[in-house]
Design an enzyme around this catalytic site. Structure first.
Site, PDB file in Angstrom:
ATOM      1  N   GLY A 139       0.834  -1.190   0.000  1.00  0.00           N
ATOM      2  CA  GLY A 139       0.000   0.000   0.000  1.00  0.00           C
ATOM      3  C   GLY A 139       0.872   1.244   0.000  1.00  0.00           C
ATOM      4  CD  GLN A 145       3.302   5.838   2.493  1.00  0.00           C
ATOM      5  OE1 GLN A 145       2.333   5.319   1.975  1.00  0.00           O
ATOM      6  NE2 GLN A 145       4.216   5.143   3.136  1.00  0.00           N
ATOM      7  CB  CYS A 205       4.550   2.326   7.393  1.00  0.00           C
ATOM      8  SG  CYS A 205       4.248   3.860   6.489  1.00  0.00           S
ATOM      9  CG  LEU A 206       6.850   0.991   1.545  1.00  0.00           C
ATOM     10  CD1 LEU A 206       6.391   1.262   0.111  1.00  0.00           C
ATOM     11  CD2 LEU A 206       8.056   0.066   1.553  1.00  0.00           C
ATOM     12  CG  HIS A 259      -1.131   1.544   7.183  1.00  0.00           C
ATOM     13  ND1 HIS A 259      -0.245   1.163   8.168  1.00  0.00           N
ATOM     14  CD2 HIS A 259      -0.392   2.279   6.297  1.00  0.00           C
ATOM     15  CE1 HIS A 259       0.951   1.645   7.896  1.00  0.00           C
ATOM     16  NE2 HIS A 259       0.894   2.326   6.762  1.00  0.00           N
ATOM     17  CD  GLU A 260      -1.200   2.713   2.548  1.00  0.00           C
ATOM     18  OE1 GLU A 260      -0.788   3.886   2.442  1.00  0.00           O
ATOM     19  OE2 GLU A 260      -0.462   1.776   2.882  1.00  0.00           O
ATOM     20  CG  HIS A 271      -0.005   7.179   5.139  1.00  0.00           C
ATOM     21  ND1 HIS A 271       1.140   7.657   5.745  1.00  0.00           N
ATOM     22  CD2 HIS A 271       0.174   5.836   5.015  1.00  0.00           C
ATOM     23  CE1 HIS A 271       1.969   6.641   5.976  1.00  0.00           C
ATOM     24  NE2 HIS A 271       1.405   5.520   5.550  1.00  0.00           N
TER      25      HIS A 271
HETATM   26  C1  Y12 Z   1      -0.369  -4.391   6.947  1.00  0.00           C
HETATM   27  C2  Y12 Z   1      -0.787  -3.173   7.345  1.00  0.00           C
HETATM   28  C3  Y12 Z   1      -0.582  -2.073   6.610  1.00  0.00           C
HETATM   29  C4  Y12 Z   1       0.031  -2.145   5.415  1.00  0.00           C
HETATM   30  C5  Y12 Z   1       0.222  -0.885   4.665  1.00  0.00           C
HETATM   31  C6  Y12 Z   1       1.293  -0.852   3.635  1.00  0.00           C
HETATM   32  N1  Y12 Z   1       2.584  -1.132   4.160  1.00  0.00           N
HETATM   33  C7  Y12 Z   1       3.592  -1.579   3.355  1.00  0.00           C
HETATM   34  O1  Y12 Z   1       3.383  -1.761   2.176  1.00  0.00           O
HETATM   35  C8  Y12 Z   1       4.899  -1.819   3.974  1.00  0.00           C
HETATM   36  C9  Y12 Z   1       5.912  -2.302   3.264  1.00  0.00           C
HETATM   37  C10 Y12 Z   1       7.262  -2.505   3.783  1.00  0.00           C
HETATM   38  C11 Y12 Z   1       8.219  -3.080   2.941  1.00  0.00           C
HETATM   39  C12 Y12 Z   1       9.512  -3.246   3.383  1.00  0.00           C
HETATM   40  O2  Y12 Z   1      10.494  -3.737   2.567  1.00  0.00           O
HETATM   41  C13 Y12 Z   1      10.646  -5.095   2.336  1.00  0.00           C
HETATM   42  O3  Y12 Z   1       9.915  -5.903   2.884  1.00  0.00           O
HETATM   43  C14 Y12 Z   1      11.704  -5.505   1.387  1.00  0.00           C
HETATM   44  C15 Y12 Z   1       9.861  -2.865   4.656  1.00  0.00           C
HETATM   45  O4  Y12 Z   1      11.149  -3.151   5.093  1.00  0.00           O
HETATM   46  C16 Y12 Z   1      12.070  -2.175   5.281  1.00  0.00           C
HETATM   47  O5  Y12 Z   1      11.832  -1.062   4.939  1.00  0.00           O
HETATM   48  C17 Y12 Z   1      13.351  -2.545   5.913  1.00  0.00           C
HETATM   49  C18 Y12 Z   1       8.932  -2.272   5.481  1.00  0.00           C
HETATM   50  C19 Y12 Z   1       7.624  -2.074   5.045  1.00  0.00           C
HETATM   51  C20 Y12 Z   1       0.472  -3.362   5.004  1.00  0.00           C
HETATM   52  C21 Y12 Z   1       0.252  -4.503   5.770  1.00  0.00           C
HETATM   53 CO    CO Z   2       2.215   3.615   5.671  1.00  0.00          CO
END
Ligand code: Y12
Ligand code: CO
Length: 174
Positions: A45, A50, A95-96, A137-138, A141
């Site tokens: 997401g 962001q 969260c990214l 979550h989004e 934001h």
């Molecule tokens: C559950 C609740 C909320 C969400 C919202 C969106 N969040 C994400 O998309 C998070 C992504 C994410 C990706 C990462 O990178 C990798 O896994 C390679 C990450 O790791 C680092 O930055 C070190 C952290 C978050 C989604 C699900």
């Molecule tokens: Co986020």
């Protein structure tokens, strides 16, 4: 084009995003850039703020049972509103914009969301499980809120300790 994802404690993440009025080519380019950026960083997401654009636009791309993402499952939401919410659930969120930190957060179990697609057509979505958690979550934001603001005092302290360590390690590495 892949854009830079801004990260905590960047103050721009606190901005309240503005509604979209024109469903034009400029909006479509932002949506396409957001998709490329989200996929490049393994996100499920992403909200426009962001990538430092304060507009009420978000993307969701929930992985399948094999944990794979498909473009046909992409949901683009413009000016989303929650019409109905029920129940309570807890899910480990990430969260990214808060890289490397994951924590259990309590949210509504299911939500019904009204939004506009990229062409300005009104849509409704019934969301449960990960989709429900991710859309909430989004949408936070868009109000300038991050999931870490929902943490208990003790968990917030844990986050601040980890953040300080991350900053120290990054400084050493550079
Ligand atoms: C559950 C609740 C909320 C969400 C919202 C969106 N969040 C994400 O998309 C998070 C992504 C994410 C990706 C990462 O990178 C990798 O896994 C390679 C990450 O790791 C680092 O930055 C070190 C952290 C978050 C989604 C699900
Ligand atoms: Co986020």
């Amino acid at each position: 084009m892949i854009q830079t994802v801004i990260t905590y404690p960047d103050k721009r993440l606190k901005e309240i995003s503005k509604p979209i009025e024109n469903f034009d080519a400029k909006l479509h380019t932002i949506l396409d850039d957001m998709y490329e950026t989200m996929m490049a960083q393994n996100g499920v997401g992403l909200a426009a703020i962001q990538i430092a654009i304060p507009i009420r636009v978000l993307l969701l791309n929930i992985p399948d049972e094999e944990n794979e993402q498909h473009k046909e499952n992409l949901i683009e939401m413009i000016n989303p509103c929650i019409l109905k919410s029920e129940g309570e659930t807890s899910y480990q969120e990430g969260c990214l914009s808060v890289p490397g930190f994951y924590e259990d957060i309590t949210r509504f179990e299911t939500v019904e969301v009204e939004y506009f697609d990229r062409d300005g057509n009104k849509q409704t979505l019934q969301a449960a499980e990960l989709l429900s958690v991710a859309v909430q979550h989004e949408m936070d934001h868009l109000e300038g809120k991050l999931f870490i603001e929902k943490l208990s005092y003790a968990k917030r302290k844990k986050f601040e300790k980890e953040l300080k360590k991350q900053l120290r390690d990054n400084k050493k590495a550079s």
